[in-house]
Scaffold this motif. Structure first.
Motif, PDB file in Angstrom:
ATOM      1  N   SER A 153      -2.418  -0.104  -2.875  1.00  0.00           N
ATOM      2  CA  SER A 153      -1.014   0.064  -2.473  1.00  0.00           C
ATOM      3  C   SER A 153      -0.786   1.508  -2.018  1.00  0.00           C
ATOM      4  O   SER A 153      -1.327   2.454  -2.598  1.00  0.00           O
ATOM      5  N   GLU A 332       6.723  -2.730 -11.317  1.00  0.00           N
ATOM      6  CA  GLU A 332       5.883  -3.257 -10.230  1.00  0.00           C
ATOM      7  C   GLU A 332       5.603  -4.742 -10.466  1.00  0.00           C
ATOM      8  O   GLU A 332       5.694  -5.223 -11.617  1.00  0.00           O
ATOM      9  N   LYS A 367       5.959   2.155  -7.583  1.00  0.00           N
ATOM     10  CA  LYS A 367       4.571   2.025  -7.161  1.00  0.00           C
ATOM     11  C   LYS A 367       4.371   0.874  -6.184  1.00  0.00           C
ATOM     12  O   LYS A 367       3.265   0.639  -5.723  1.00  0.00           O
ATOM     13  N   THR A 368       5.415   0.113  -5.920  1.00  0.00           N
ATOM     14  CA  THR A 368       5.252  -1.037  -5.029  1.00  0.00           C
ATOM     15  C   THR A 368       6.067  -0.871  -3.756  1.00  0.00           C
ATOM     16  O   THR A 368       7.038  -0.118  -3.721  1.00  0.00           O
TER      17      THR A 368
END
Ligand SMILES: Cc1ncc(COP(=O)(O)O)c(C=O)c1O
Ligand SMILES: [Zn+2]
Length: 374
Positions: A153, A332, A367-368
């Motif tokens: 990612s 996430e 984080k996504t």
């Protein structure tokens, strides 16, 4: 030689003792190593004024306090969601995931040994553990090469790079990423978080915290997402230490939650055949271990702890991610898997609405890049 006083690091298969903190597997048979503590947990030994995992320093006997590399990890909030469900916000650790518990113990234990030999460490990860190991290496002024899958990612890739560590993208499966990290090179010390026993061992502190924050009365059920198994094994080990020390009566029912695409543990627990997809495309980008090296150990430990396993589909993960965010919990998608599994077991009446339940929210939503459904 290690001081074999309060602990021992030993092979889970042939039981040979390890003599170096740098060993990531048994030097005789190649099987996983584990830490065996030779001291009971005692609440009066907890350093109450220390609001990090280091409040449990007494129970991490292989690290001298002057060697501890810390960013303030642990002692994360435990928040009530409904009258009987609470979340453990592991997403609020310094690098945004529970992995910091493992990085702080592993890097603390080895940084001086590696630097003494002018070496650097190698780690392979789907992203979060790489970011965490990079951060703790930066804190220790240790060089770390982080190997990640080609499709890591974007935010996780940027995070690792920001800590100033070289990132190597590897095409192919998660196992191929590990193989690349394992290739020997001059000065390289492989300390991959999946294999190394001192990473897993740091995650023990999560069980201590859950128990302590609930006044030593842990919940009936705990849901956590599982891929390589370090979280699962660490949590079971912590609860086992507390039970063996007579602090709690029994290990809570641990439910290992997986995506349908990446569910080797679930299938083994349910005695079903598992055929991994050619390519993992799940939105849960941290749960990618289709062939985890610790699978046998995970099965053994989960069964001994009388735990359970559950799987969820992609639409259930997306729904859980959105529902959590709409209630203020931005995590996430890989973390939403545990909440999705809880919802599924409620719907199928496998569990009751009144069971005292804790869900570990493992990684931060920043984080996504996934968008919520409206
Ligand atoms: C956010 C998140 N949750 C859960 C997991 C699963 O942990 P484990 O690989 O230890 O099973 C990971 C692993 O990368 C993760 O990053
Ligand atoms: Zn062995």
């Amino acid at each position: 030689m290690l001081k074999l006083m309060n602990y021992e690091i030993y092979c889970t298969s042939c039981h040979k003792a390890s003599t170096s903190l740098l060993d990531f597997k048994c030097s005789s048979c190649g099987k996983p190593l584990d830490v065996r503590l030779k001291l009971n947990f005692e609440p009066r030994q907890v350093q109450l004024k220390n609001h990090s995992v280091w409040r449990y320093a007494r129970f991490v006997p292989y690290i001298e306090s002057r060697d501890a590399v810390t960013l303030g990890e642990g002692w994360t909030p435990l928040v009530k969601f409904t009258s009987n469900v609470c979340f453990k916000l592991e997403s609020l650790n310094p690098t945004g995931s529970f992995k910091d518990r493992g990085s702080t113990t592993l890097i603390s234990a080895i940084h001086k040994l590696v630097k003494k030999q002018n070496g650097y460490i190698a780690e392979d990860s789907s992203g979060n553990a790489g970011a965490s190991m990079a951060a703790y290496s930066a804190r220790a002024q240790l060089k770390a090469n982080i190997y990640v899958p080609q499709n890591v990612s974007g935010p996780k890739f940027n995070q690792i790079k920001s800590y100033g560590m070289p990132v190597v993208k590897v095409a192919g499966s998660r196992s191929q990423v590990a193989e690349k990290a394992l290739e020997p090179a001059k000065g390289k010390f492989y300390v991959g978080h999946i294999y190394h026993p001192l990473f897993r061992d740091g995650i023990r502190t999560l069980a201590y915290e859950i128990a302590e924050q609930l006044n030593w009365k842990p919940p009936e059920r705990i849901y956590l997402p599982v891929s390589a198994g370090t979280l699962l094994l660490g949590v079971i080990s912590g609860f086992r230490h507390l039970t063996n020390s007579g602090i709690i009566n029994a290990i809570p029912m641990i439910v290992a939650c997986q995506t349908r695409q990446v569910s080797p543990l679930y299938h083994r627990v349910k005695h079903l055949d598992y055929k991994p997809p050619k390519k993992v495309t799940s939105v849960a980008d941290a749960l990618v271990s289709t062939n985890p090296p610790l699978l046998d150990l995970m099965i053994e430990e989960l069964q001994e702890a009388k735990g359970d396993a559950e799987i969820v589909d992609e639409n259930e993960i997306q729904k859980a991610f959105t529902e959590l965010a709409h209630k203020g919990f931005f995590v996430e998608p890989s973390s939403a898997v545990a909440y999705a599994a809880y919802q599924k077991q409620l719907k199928t009446k496998k569990i009751s609405k009144t069971d005292e339940t804790l869900i570990v929210l493992t990684g931060h939503g920043l984080k996504t890049t996934m968008q919520p459904t409206s």
